[in-house]
Design an enzyme around this catalytic site. Structure first.
Site, PDB file in Angstrom:
ATOM      1  CB  THR A  18      -4.998   3.501   0.572  1.00  0.00           C
ATOM      2  OG1 THR A  18      -4.574   2.594  -0.457  1.00  0.00           O
ATOM      3  CG2 THR A  18      -3.794   4.119   1.238  1.00  0.00           C
ATOM      4  N   GLY A  72      -5.246   6.697   9.509  1.00  0.00           N
ATOM      5  CA  GLY A  72      -5.480   8.073   9.960  1.00  0.00           C
ATOM      6  C   GLY A  72      -5.097   8.341  11.397  1.00  0.00           C
ATOM      7  N   GLY A  95       2.449   3.257  -7.007  1.00  0.00           N
ATOM      8  CA  GLY A  95       2.632   2.154  -7.953  1.00  0.00           C
ATOM      9  C   GLY A  95       3.805   1.243  -7.645  1.00  0.00           C
ATOM     10  CB  CYS A 100      -0.821  -2.717  -3.415  1.00  0.00           C
ATOM     11  SG  CYS A 100      -0.381  -1.280  -4.407  1.00  0.00           S
TER      12      CYS A 100
END
Ligand code: DHB
Length: 320
Positions: free
Chosen positions: A203, A254, A83, A141
Site C-alpha cells: 500500500t 487495484g 497493524g 508494511c
C-alpha cells in the site's frame, strides 16, 4: 460465490518451480481463508478463488494490531491501518497452518521481522514445514509503530535477504513497497541477495482526517492506500521493476478485472494478485481469472469479453 471451472493447463504458471493452475493470487491479508471456510463451508475448497494462497503476515510475537478505527474509504480506494494483528509464530504454526494446508492450492506464508534475527527465526521455522511452498518476506508494511519500512532501502533489503537465504531452500518472494525512492533498485538488491521473486505493490502511505476534529481518523495515525486509486502507480512500478530484474514479478495494486490483470501481465508480471477487490466480492479471484483467460484467448470456445473496470474513464483513444 461463483466458481471458476477447474481448468486444463492453458493458464498454468510455474512460479519459482511451484506449479499453479493459473496466475491469480490473493494479496496477503486481504482474504481470510479460515473465516471464509467457516462462512461458506467446503464449497470454498471446491471453488477456491485463487491459484496460490498467501497468508496474512505472521510476526514472531502475537500482536493485537492498531486501535480502531482501522479503515477509511477514499474515492476508488481504501486506507487501512490494521497493524499486523496475528497469533505470532507459535500460534500460527499450531492453529492456522493446519487449516491453511487444507486449501486446494499451494501455500505461501508471509512473514515480517522487526529485526533481521527475528526474520531469520520466522523463515527457518516456517520454511521447515512441508505444507509451505513459498515464503513471502514482507519488508513493506507501513502500519507499525516504528514507521520504518525495511524495504524502502536497497541496502537494508539486501541485508535481510542475505541473512535468511541460507536458512531455507524454498522460494523467497520479497514484497516491495511503493513508498521507496527507487523500487527498481530495491528489487535489484533483493534479486542479487538471493530472492526468487518480487511482488509489488504494497500500500501507498496516506492519511485521513476526522471531518469535524481534523485529527487523524485512523487509530494508527496514518495508513496504507489500496484499490483502483493506486492502479496506475502500481502498473508503472511493476513495469519498471520487471525491466530491472530477471526473476518473476508478481503484480498487484487495484486489480479489479481481467482487463486490469492483463495490463499487469503485459507490463511484465508473471502472476497477479487481487487484494481490495476481494473485500467487495469474495469471489473476485475467480471472476478475474476467468476474464483474464478470455482476454488472453486461452478459454477455447468462449468469446473474449473483457471490459475495462467500472471506474475506467474514457479519455479518448490515442490517434491511430
Ligand atoms: C498490514 C498492512 C500491510 O500493508 C502489510 O503489508 C501487512 C500488514 C497491516 O496493517 O496489518
Amino acid at each position: 460465490m461463483k466458481g471458476r471451472q477447474a481448468s486444463g493447463t492453458e493458464q498454468a504458471v510455474d512460479l519459482c518451480g511451484v506449479s499453479l493452475r493459473g496466475p491469480v493470487l490473493n494479496g496477503s491479508g486481504t482474504f481470510d481463508a479460515i473465516a471464509a471456510r467457516r462462512a461458506f463451508g467446503d464449497v470454498l475448497l471446491e471453488r477456491f478463488p485463487f491459484d496460490l494462497f498467501v497468508s496474512k503476515t505472521v510476526t514472531l510475537e502475537p500482536r493485537a494490531g492498531n486501535p480502531p478505527p482501522r479503515l477509511w474509504e477514499t474515492p476508488a480506494g481504501l486506507l487501512n491501518s490494521i497493524g499486523l494483528p496475528n497469533k505470532g509464530l507459535d500460534g500460527f504454526l499450531a492453529a492456522d497452518l493446519p487449516q491453511l494446508a487444507e486449501l486446494p492450492v499451494p501455500l505461501c506464508v508471509s512473514v515480517m521481522g522487526f529485526t533481521r534475527d527475528e526474520l531469520a527465526v520466522l523463515v527457518e521455522r516456517v520454511g521447515a514445514r512441508a505444507e509451505v511452498s513459498l515464503i513471502e518476506l514482507n519488508v513493506s508494511c507501513p502500519n507499525v509503530e516504528t514507521g520504518l519500512i525495511m524495504g524502502a532501502d536497497p541496502g537494508e533489503t539486501a541485508r535481510a535477504v542475505e541473512r535468511v537465504r541460507p536458512l531455507c531452500p524454498k522460494p523467497l518472494v520479497v514484497k516491495l513497497t511503493p513508498n521507496a525512492g527507487d523500487p527498481g533498485a530495491v528489487a535489484t538488491a533483493a534479486e542479487e541477495a538471493g530472492a526468487d521473486a518480487v511482488s509489488l505493490v504494497n500500500t501507498l502511505r496516506g492519511m485521513a482526517l476526522h471531518p469535524r476534529t481534523r485529527r487523524p481518523w485512523l487509530g494508527g495515525g496514518s495508513g496504507g492506500l489500496s484499490g483502483p486509486a493506486i492502479r496506475a502507480v502500481a502498473l508503472g512500478q511493476v513495469a519498471s521493476v520487471a525491466r530491472s530484474v530477471s526473476i518473476p514479478v508478481i503484480g498487484m495494486g487495484g486489480i479489479a478485472s481481467g482487463a486490469d490483470a492483463a495490463e499487469f501481465m503485459a507490463a511484465g508480471a508473471a502472476a497477479i494478485a487481487v487484494g481490495t477487490e476481494s473485500f467487495r466480492d469474495p469471489g473476485a479471484g475467480h471472476r478475474i481469472g476467468d476474464e483474464l483467460a478470455g482476454a488472453r484467448g486461452v478459454t477455447s470456445g468462449v468469446t473474449s469479453s473483457v471490459q475495462p473496470s467500472p471506474d475506467h474513464r474514457s479519455g479518448g483513444a490515442p490517434a491511430a
